[in-house]
Design an enzyme around this catalytic site. Structure first.
Site, PDB file in Angstrom:
ATOM      1  NE  ARG A 174      54.093  -3.490 -10.619  1.00  0.00           N
ATOM      2  CZ  ARG A 174      52.953  -4.104 -10.265  1.00  0.00           C
ATOM      3  NH1 ARG A 174      52.174  -3.571  -9.335  1.00  0.00           N
ATOM      4  NH2 ARG A 174      52.621  -5.254 -10.791  1.00  0.00           N
ATOM      5  CB  SER A 223      58.397  -5.969 -15.150  1.00  0.00           C
ATOM      6  OG  SER A 223      57.822  -7.254 -15.084  1.00  0.00           O
ATOM      7  CD  GLU A 293      57.102  -2.717 -13.087  1.00  0.00           C
ATOM      8  OE1 GLU A 293      57.220  -3.620 -12.240  1.00  0.00           O
ATOM      9  OE2 GLU A 293      56.277  -2.772 -14.012  1.00  0.00           O
TER      10      GLU A 293
END
Length: 301
Positions: A174, A223, A293
């Protein structure tokens, strides 16, 4: 909020909006305004604007706003949003697609299916645009953007147009090392030959799994926390007793505890503070520090 005078901004062929509300453009439906919102007519318009813009003015790209908290005080400088001019998807050969930075994951995966290109199905499940996938190394269901990216074309904050190879982006989980203020205007993805009916079956499986496990019809941000090494973020959140936890109209989803929800009138401050409550509880319960995130941008009120 406007402090950058219109007269100091470069001329554009696209659309420049002062003090533009960002809440309607992000999934949480909360947050403040952009000092200026720029929707360029095409890549040349973006190049000229960034080249001639005062280098001190901050620039931020905005895709579908699915993985983002815009703080209630808004975003200073210029927010760049790529529209239809950047949403084309072109089949280059039997396994390769060139996709505009504003193209959605659903469009890219559908074009790949029609062309018999496998390996791209996972993009069907990520509610974002190509620019966001490239910057954040977006991924799901065992695959990531770095698995399919050949190269991308970006416009740097200076207005310079540059092609960056996969290896130039320093990909990790990520994360990429794409320069601050750089806007991804296109990306080239490479998959592998696969029958279209098998691709569709995989996309259907992914869609059904998401529908069953995620609160897709809510005001959410996807998320919230990265999966720590050796753990699933949702399981840590659940074990810390945070399922259904609330702060004002912000709530930890009872369906999937790694999703935060805006139940109605939550402010971005409520949502972010709830996330910090969750991080503190998980830290106390398991000793694991969860990393956000979701991008949090702008300033608090």
């Amino acid at each position: 909020m406007e402090v950058i005078a219109a007269a100091t901004l470069p001329q554009v062929r696209g659309k420049l909006t002062a003090d533009a509300p960002l809440a309607p453009l992000v999934w949480f439906k909360s947050g403040g305004t952009a000092e200026w919102l720029f929707e360029p007519a095409d890549a040349e318009d973006l190049v000229a604007f960034l080249r001639d813009l005062d280098p001190a003015v901050p620039v931020m790209g905005l895709g579908l706003g699915s993985n983002m908290i815009v703080r209630d005080g808004g975003v200073a400088g210029v927010v760049v949003r790529l529209g239809k001019a950047f949403a084309a998807v072109e089949v280059l050969d039997a396994v390769t697609l060139r996709c505009g930075g504003g193209a959605s994951g659903i469009l890219v995966s559908s074009k790949a299916r029609d062309a018999g290109i496998g390996g791209v199905e996972f993009l069907r499940s990520i509610p974002g645009t190509v620019g966001g996938f490239v910057r954040m190394n977006g991924g799901a269901y065992g695959r990531e953007t770095c698995d399919i990216l050949v190269e991308c074309e970006v416009v740097l904050r200076s207005g310079e147009r540059r092609v960056l190879a996969n290896a130039d982006l320093g990909y990790s989980y990520r994360h990429s090392s794409l320069p601050e203020g750089a806007i991804v205007v296109s990306a080239t993805f490479r998959g592998f030959p696969k029958p279209s009916d098998e691709i569709q079956a995989e996309m259907d499986r992914i869609a059904a799994a998401r529908e069953e496990s995620q609160p897709l019809r809510s005001k959410t941000g996807g998320s919230t926390f990265k999966n720590p090494e050796g753990h699933k973020a949702w399981a840590l959140v659940d074990a810390a007793g945070c399922r259904g936890l609330r702060r004002g109209d912000a709530q930890v989803s009872e369906k999937h505890c790694n999703f935060l929800l805006n139940l109605g009138n939550a402010t971005s401050a409520d949502i972010e503070a709830l996330g910090e409550d969750v991080r503190a509880r998980v830290q106390a319960q398991s000793g694991v520090t969860l990393e956000w995130e979701i991008q949090r941008v702008g300033v608090s009120k």
